[in-house]
Design a protein around this motif. Structure first.
Motif, mmCIF file in Angstrom:
data_model
loop_
_atom_site.group_PDB
_atom_site.id
_atom_site.type_symbol
_atom_site.label_atom_id
_atom_site.label_comp_id
_atom_site.label_asym_id
_atom_site.label_seq_id
_atom_site.Cartn_x
_atom_site.Cartn_y
_atom_site.Cartn_z
ATOM 1 N N ALA A 71 0.831 -1.207 0.000
ATOM 2 C CA ALA A 71 0.000 0.000 0.000
ATOM 3 C C ALA A 71 0.864 1.255 0.000
ATOM 4 O O ALA A 71 0.571 2.213 -0.720
ATOM 5 C CB ALA A 71 -0.932 -0.008 1.207
ATOM 6 N N SER A 72 1.941 1.265 0.780
ATOM 7 C CA SER A 72 2.714 2.514 0.863
ATOM 8 C C SER A 72 3.422 2.791 -0.465
ATOM 9 O O SER A 72 3.399 3.925 -0.955
ATOM 10 C CB SER A 72 3.691 2.489 2.042
ATOM 11 O OG SER A 72 4.718 1.580 1.774
ATOM 12 N N SER A 75 0.632 3.705 -3.100
ATOM 13 C CA SER A 75 0.029 5.020 -2.814
ATOM 14 C C SER A 75 0.959 6.131 -3.261
ATOM 15 O O SER A 75 0.522 7.118 -3.868
ATOM 16 C CB SER A 75 -0.236 5.206 -1.318
ATOM 17 O OG SER A 75 -1.188 4.295 -0.879
ATOM 18 N N SER A 79 -0.033 8.734 -6.215
ATOM 19 C CA SER A 79 -0.247 10.152 -5.920
ATOM 20 C C SER A 79 0.431 11.044 -6.967
ATOM 21 O O SER A 79 0.013 12.165 -7.195
ATOM 22 C CB SER A 79 0.286 10.485 -4.528
ATOM 23 O OG SER A 79 1.704 10.397 -4.531
ATOM 24 N N LEU A 110 -7.531 3.184 -9.063
ATOM 25 C CA LEU A 110 -6.251 3.898 -8.948
ATOM 26 C C LEU A 110 -5.974 4.790 -10.155
ATOM 27 O O LEU A 110 -5.175 5.719 -10.068
ATOM 28 C CB LEU A 110 -5.085 2.909 -8.865
ATOM 29 C CG LEU A 110 -4.880 2.115 -7.587
ATOM 30 C CD1 LEU A 110 -3.577 1.311 -7.693
ATOM 31 C CD2 LEU A 110 -4.831 3.040 -6.374
ATOM 32 N N MET A 457 -4.620 1.016 1.621
ATOM 33 C CA MET A 457 -4.410 2.300 0.940
ATOM 34 C C MET A 457 -5.499 3.308 1.296
ATOM 35 O O MET A 457 -5.431 4.453 0.871
ATOM 36 C CB MET A 457 -4.395 2.097 -0.591
ATOM 37 C CG MET A 457 -3.171 1.350 -1.089
ATOM 38 S SD MET A 457 -3.243 1.049 -2.889
ATOM 39 C CE MET A 457 -2.787 2.663 -3.539
#
Ligand SMILES: Nc1nc2c(c(=O)[nH]1)N[C@H]1C(S)=C(S)[C@@H](COP(=O)(O)OP(=O)(O)OC[C@H]3O[C@@H](n4cnc5c(=O)[nH]c(N)nc54)[C@H](O)[C@@H]3O)O[C@H]1N2
Ligand SMILES: Nc1nc2c(c(=O)[nH]1)N[C@H]1C(S)=C(S)[C@@H](COP(=O)(O)OP(=O)(O)OC[C@H]3O[C@@H](n4cnc5c(=O)[nH]c(N)nc54)[C@H](O)[C@@H]3O)O[C@H]1N2
Ligand SMILES: [Mo]
Length: 671
Positions: A71-72, A75, A79, A110, A457
């Motif tokens: 997730a990190s 993400s 972004s 996403l 997320m």
């Protein structure tokens, strides 16, 4: 499949004798499925990479850690540049739930790059779409009543057992079986006649058959008038393909073309089982289109035992929108994220990024696929996966060639452990797959893994969190005529349902094209600036298509499926691998003699893209000028750590953007 379970372990997988297409018989590899499920090397816990990419050294971590890490990284990339994230999936499971439901919704939400899933069937599917309007054709069960069956670019003994049982029944009733294949496959050996044409020349053969049917007026004029479009154009095209010209292109006798057309045209119950082996070449889409025209010229569709089957998948009323939710894509429908053709994943992963391509790929999430083994131009693919700045997640049962490059390797459940719902591309039943055992170790279904990453997320959309049951209930448009009286609850209860279709579904036209007719002439192709009529296109890599290349690399190589593997699946199951033995290359005695290659010797197969080694089998099963390396080996289980895709190319077919695995020139030398 029926699974026998003892103490929570699957001990036997057999065929459901009541299921009409299967009739109690499974193919060799799937009958070993329990061995695969409980294989000592099953991945049972999430792992993270500790060594260099490709080396395959990992250490176990918890699911919480794994999901947080995924997730990190995702993400952070999403972004900045969501299209820098690329999904990669194909045929590991073709179930609607564990295939592309929650996974697609996740990538759509996403705004990740889209993947064009073209590695297998896209050229043939496009050929059918422009001719019939959809992937539809005659029904598998009625091949048993056919009087002539052309088995065209297909090796059903290995790859389509449940058609082969019908072909054998027909043979027992006196039907003529004719294999059209450059290689004397297991199937070709069992047919009455084998027409060993040069690879990639099927379009010419079909046009040559039309030439004879038209010249000798072996046509169903009423069917042509009522149910087809563009006969005059097709006729003019076909008349340029005389048997003599076709014989030259295909490397066969002119009389063979004439006899084939006469037999086909004069038989009422004349059936063609095409399969995808004939469309993995430059002209694959056009060739499928040309072959698809044949039964509409002779009216073979009038009989339930006549017509063409390439794929039956279009008969199932799949609710793709409800399953995949394209509306979750930011900007949909006006704007959509870029599309990457999966056959060019090697180029995509090694592309630095620019205005035309879009952002450099920073993350790839692989599920249901083993691209380092199966994708073409493998050197490039591996080079891409080896990038240190690429974040790679692989959902797998085993530590495959691709898994060796993962940053994060996540254990997935198998068909015996999860819920799913299926259509078929060879028959016309739909099926529910219910879990027979609990997940092995800490494995999780693909759906559960994507729900977990989405949750970590902080993604909000409820469609990402539907249960497997809820997703399954979206699989079909249950109110469609083909599914009368069936819904998810009844399908689950009964396990399978036969689609409600007429026995001879195209006897009265009812094609799914814009005109409702079989479109010899396609306005839709014309509008794209493409040839509206089927034609023959020489392979990219052939004496006709590229004489300079052919001078350096004179042998055409094909790498169709081995009987005991399913693409690259099952290669690590010892009982099946030992039956296949080792990577082989079948080479004609004349070609072997010219290169001083003896039977049983190790040879090197190479071209500008790469090389691999295999043990030569000197045999006239391969026609002269052709070499055959049955596939798809795991590289790391092959003696030289390589496989056939070292030499295949990323070039795409004429229609559909499919892979051109069998459009591949090589040279061979002894080692
Ligand atoms: N055992 C087994 N079964 C399988 C698979 C597997 O890997 N193993 N894979 C499954 C999948 S995903 C698919 S798509 C299907 C594929 O199965 P098929 O559709 O049968 O296709 P291929 O095996 O690619 O090729 C079939 C035959 O086509 C021949 N061929 C190659 N090039 C040409 C050509 O240019 N013209 C003609 N006329 N013939 C040609 C090959 O020699 C081969 O004998 O099988 C499915 N079933
Ligand atoms: N040279 C050459 N290359 C070819 C072909 C050829 O004929 N010649 N054939 C092409 C064709 S037709 C196809 S369809 C492609 C197939 O290529 P792929 O779609 O990559 O199919 P497989 O090689 O079977 O790999 C599928 C992987 O998915 C995993 N898997 C299965 N079920 C699940 C699941 O539920 N969850 C997860 N996470 N993983 C799962 C399996 O363990 C397996 O490693 O290969 C193509 N490549
Ligand atoms: Mo395939």
């Amino acid at each position: 499949m029926r699974v026998t379970v003892e103490d929570g372990r699957a001990i036997k997988v057999t065929a459901d004798p009541d299921h009409p297409p299967t009739q109690g018989a499974l193919c060799t590899k799937v009958s070993r499925y329990a061995e695969r499920v409980h294989h000592p090397k099953r991945l049972t816990t999430p792992m993270k990479r500790v060594g260099p990419k490709g080396e395959g050294r990992f250490e176990p971590i918890s699911w919480d850690e794994a999901l947080t890490l995924a997730a990190s990284r995702l993400s952070e990339i999403a972004s900045r540049a969501p299209e820098a994230i690329v999904p990669y999936s194909y045929a590991g499971t073709m179930g609607f739930v564990q295939g592309d439901s929650i996974a697609q919704r996740f990538f759509h939400a996403l705004g990740a790059s889209q993947l064009d899933r073209t590695i297998c069937a896209a050229a043939g599917a496009a050929g059918l779409k422009y001719t019939y309007g959809s992937s539809i054709g005659m029904l598998n069960e009625f091949f048993a009543e056919s009087e002539v069956i052309l088995i065209w670019g297909a090796n059903p003994i290995a790859s389509n057992l449940h058609f082969w049982t019908r072909a054998q029944a027909a043979k027992r009733n006196g039907a003529q079986l004719i294999a059209i294949d450059p290689y004397r496959s297991l199937t070709a050996e069992k047919c009455h006649q084998h027409i060993a044409l040069k690879p990639g020349t099927d379009g010419a053969l079909a046009l040559g058959m039309m030439n004879v049917l038209i010249s000798e007026d072996v046509l169903d004029h009423a069917y042509i008038a009522d149910h087809t479009l563009g006969f005059d154009g097709l006729k003019a095209r076909a008349l340029t393909y005389s048997p003599a010209r076709v014989a030259e292109i295909c490397g066969i006798e002119a009389q063979t073309v004439i006899d084939l057309a006469r037999l086909y045209g004069s038989t009422k119950k004349a059936a063609i089982r095409m399969n995808y082996g004939m469309q993995r070449v430059r002209g694959g889409g056009n060739a499928a289109r040309a072959i698809a025209c044949l039964p509409s010229l002779t009216g073979a569709w009038r009989e339930r035992a006549g017509g063409v089957l390439l794929s039956s998948s279009g008969w199932a009323p799949v609710d793709t929108h409800a399953l995949q939710r394209p509306d979750l894509m930011p900007g949909w429908p006006a704007r959509q994220p870029r599309v990457i053709n999966m056959n060019q994943i090697g180029d995509a992963l090694t592309h630095p990024g620019d205005d035309a391509f879009g952002p450099k790929v920073e993350a790839i999430v692989v599920y249901n696929s083993n691209p380092v083994a199966v994708a073409p131009d493998s050197e490039r693919v591996a080079e891409g996966f080896a990038r240190d700045d690429l974040f790679t997640i692989v959902l797998e049962h085993f530590q495959t060639d691709t898994a060796d490059y993962a940053d994060l390797l996540l254990p997935a459940t198998t068909q015996l452990e999860h819920l799913d719902v299926h259509k078929s591309y060879g028959h016309t039943h739909v099926m529910a797959n219910l879990p027979a055992i609990s997940p092995v170790g800490d494995a999780r279904p693909n759906t559960e893994i994507f729900r977990g990453i989405a949750r970590s997320m902080g993604l909000q959309h409820p469609a990402l969190y539907e249960s497997d049951e809820e997703v399954a209930a979206h699989a079909f448009r249950w109110d469609d005529d083909a599914l009368q009286g069936v819904d998810w609850a009844t399908l689950k209860e009964n396990r399978w349902a036969r689609l409600n279709l007429p026995d001879a579904p195209l006897a009265n036209g009812a094609f799914r094209t814009p005109s409702g007719k079989c479109e010899f002439f396609s306005e839709r192709l014309a509008q794209q600036g493409l040839d509206p009529l089927p034609d023959y296109l020489a392979p990219y890599e052939s004496a006709d298509g590229s004489p300079e290349l052919a001078a350096r690399y004179p042998l055409a190589m094909i790498s169709p499926p081995a009987r005991n593997f399913l693409n690259s699946t099952f290669v690590n199951v010892e009982s099946l691998r030992s039956t296949e033995g080792e990577p082989h290359l079948d080479i004609h005695p004349t070609d072997a003699f010219d290169r001083q290659i003896a039977n049983g010797q190790i040879v090197r197969i190479f071209n500008d893209r790469g090389s691999m080694q295999a043990r030569a089998r000197v045999t006239d099963k391969a026609r002269e000028g052709l070499v055959v390396g049955l596939s798809i080996w795991w590289k790391k289980l092959a003696p030289d750590g390589r496989n056939a895709n070292q030499v295949t190319s990323q070039a795409l077919t004429d229609l559909g953007g499919s892979a051109t695995f069998y459009d591949c020139l090589v040279e061979v030398e002894s080692v």
